[in-house]
Write a protein that holds these residues in place. Sequence first.
Motif, PDB file in Angstrom:
ATOM      1  N   CYS A  79       0.851  -1.540  -0.112  1.00  0.00           N
ATOM      2  CA  CYS A  79      -0.366   0.089   0.083  1.00  0.00           C
ATOM      3  C   CYS A  79       1.296   1.626   0.177  1.00  0.00           C
ATOM      4  CB  CYS A  79      -1.352  -0.279   1.398  1.00  0.00           C
ATOM      5  SG  CYS A  79      -2.233  -1.370   1.312  1.00  0.00           S
ATOM      6  N   LEU A  80       1.847   1.297   0.573  1.00  0.00           N
ATOM      7  CA  LEU A  80       2.859   2.806   1.009  1.00  0.00           C
ATOM      8  C   LEU A  80       3.204   2.881  -0.671  1.00  0.00           C
ATOM      9  CD1 LEU A  80       4.961   1.595   3.582  1.00  0.00           C
ATOM     10  CD2 LEU A  80       2.711   2.677   3.460  1.00  0.00           C
ATOM     11  N   PRO A  81       3.717   2.140  -1.302  1.00  0.00           N
ATOM     12  CA  PRO A  81       4.874   2.456  -2.287  1.00  0.00           C
ATOM     13  C   PRO A  81       2.904   3.751  -3.873  1.00  0.00           C
ATOM     14  CG  PRO A  81       4.302   0.226  -2.214  1.00  0.00           C
ATOM     15  CD  PRO A  81       4.824   0.510  -1.559  1.00  0.00           C
ATOM     16  N   VAL A  82       2.267   1.954  -3.937  1.00  0.00           N
ATOM     17  CA  VAL A  82       0.903   3.064  -4.057  1.00  0.00           C
ATOM     18  C   VAL A  82       0.586   4.035  -3.806  1.00  0.00           C
ATOM     19  CG1 VAL A  82      -1.972   2.361  -4.550  1.00  0.00           C
ATOM     20  CG2 VAL A  82      -0.046   0.803  -4.590  1.00  0.00           C
ATOM     21  N   LEU A 103      -5.493   3.590   3.161  1.00  0.00           N
ATOM     22  CA  LEU A 103      -6.170   4.744   3.995  1.00  0.00           C
ATOM     23  C   LEU A 103      -6.554   3.314   4.942  1.00  0.00           C
ATOM     24  CD1 LEU A 103      -6.199   8.552   4.008  1.00  0.00           C
ATOM     25  CD2 LEU A 103      -4.795   7.167   5.181  1.00  0.00           C
ATOM     26  N   LEU A 104      -7.546   2.847   3.397  1.00  0.00           N
ATOM     27  CA  LEU A 104      -8.488   1.683   4.849  1.00  0.00           C
ATOM     28  C   LEU A 104      -8.079   0.523   4.731  1.00  0.00           C
ATOM     29  CD1 LEU A 104     -11.309   1.927   1.556  1.00  0.00           C
ATOM     30  CD2 LEU A 104     -12.068   2.408   3.717  1.00  0.00           C
ATOM     31  N   ILE A 107      -6.009   1.089   8.233  1.00  0.00           N
ATOM     32  CA  ILE A 107      -6.827   1.993   9.046  1.00  0.00           C
ATOM     33  C   ILE A 107      -6.936   1.036   9.979  1.00  0.00           C
ATOM     34  CG2 ILE A 107      -8.456   2.952  10.153  1.00  0.00           C
ATOM     35  CD1 ILE A 107      -6.905   4.993   8.088  1.00  0.00           C
ATOM     36  N   GLY A 108      -8.091   0.330   8.321  1.00  0.00           N
ATOM     37  CA  GLY A 108      -9.506  -0.183   8.515  1.00  0.00           C
ATOM     38  C   GLY A 108      -8.759  -1.781   9.057  1.00  0.00           C
ATOM     39  N   VAL A 109      -7.875  -2.402   8.575  1.00  0.00           N
ATOM     40  CA  VAL A 109      -7.228  -3.527   8.783  1.00  0.00           C
ATOM     41  C   VAL A 109      -6.302  -3.458   9.698  1.00  0.00           C
ATOM     42  CG1 VAL A 109      -5.835  -5.890   7.635  1.00  0.00           C
ATOM     43  CG2 VAL A 109      -8.051  -4.303   6.496  1.00  0.00           C
ATOM     44  N   ILE A 110      -4.924  -2.648   9.646  1.00  0.00           N
ATOM     45  CA  ILE A 110      -3.357  -2.751  10.081  1.00  0.00           C
ATOM     46  C   ILE A 110      -3.561  -2.209  11.310  1.00  0.00           C
ATOM     47  CG2 ILE A 110      -1.695  -2.654   9.923  1.00  0.00           C
ATOM     48  CD1 ILE A 110      -1.881  -4.474   8.490  1.00  0.00           C
ATOM     49  N   ALA A 111      -4.480  -0.731  11.102  1.00  0.00           N
ATOM     50  CA  ALA A 111      -4.130  -0.606  12.851  1.00  0.00           C
ATOM     51  C   ALA A 111      -5.334  -1.299  13.819  1.00  0.00           C
ATOM     52  CB  ALA A 111      -5.325   1.002  12.535  1.00  0.00           C
ATOM     53  N   LEU A 112      -6.693  -2.162  12.612  1.00  0.00           N
ATOM     54  CA  LEU A 112      -8.132  -2.094  13.642  1.00  0.00           C
ATOM     55  C   LEU A 112      -7.332  -3.888  14.671  1.00  0.00           C
ATOM     56  CD1 LEU A 112     -10.134  -2.630  15.100  1.00  0.00           C
ATOM     57  CD2 LEU A 112     -11.589  -2.906  12.732  1.00  0.00           C
ATOM     58  N   ALA A 154     -14.503  -5.362   5.746  1.00  0.00           N
ATOM     59  CA  ALA A 154     -15.655  -4.588   5.282  1.00  0.00           C
ATOM     60  C   ALA A 154     -14.318  -3.966   4.710  1.00  0.00           C
ATOM     61  CB  ALA A 154     -16.411  -3.667   6.169  1.00  0.00           C
ATOM     62  N   ALA A 155     -13.536  -3.489   5.147  1.00  0.00           N
ATOM     63  CA  ALA A 155     -11.881  -2.337   5.045  1.00  0.00           C
ATOM     64  C   ALA A 155     -11.556  -2.639   4.396  1.00  0.00           C
ATOM     65  CB  ALA A 155     -11.602  -1.740   6.197  1.00  0.00           C
TER      66      ALA A 155
END
Length: 170
Positions: A79-82, A103-104, A107-112, A154-155
Amino acid sequence: MTSTPASTLPTMTLESALTLATALGCGLTAGVFFGFSSFVMSGLDRLPPGQAIAAMQSINVTAVRPAFMALVFGTALACLPVMVLAVRDRDERPAVLLLVGGLLYLIGVIALTMGYHVPLNNALATVDPGSADAAARWNDYTVGWTRLNHLRAAAGLAAAAAFTAALVHR
């Protein structure tokens, strides 16, 4: 059936290939979480609480395997280079979709996962399945874990959709 000459087929750029791989990773991760939310957790809930705790403790140990970790965290790294490319090319149509997808997922997968599910799993690891409060501990665990796992699924799916839409709009 007619075939298209190779010279007229679209070529895939490195950015498109990375976006596609990231979309697939997001979708596969979402599928794993969906499976847990839709049938694994309800299957565990059909067991006596002590057995459900022991089973989930075992699942949590076996989940930390290279293939699954590479999928979840490799997708996060992709996700970062994208997202960097999206910022670089912010005037192009798919830039917002690429940023939203990243960001989805982050935040919605990794941070959670790191902020909620891992600590909850670690706490469950300390529960004695034969203890008097096993039923209450399992109920507290499964209700919150599953509810927020729906959100992770869902994220991840929304991130996959955003990355896929970005590819369509290139």
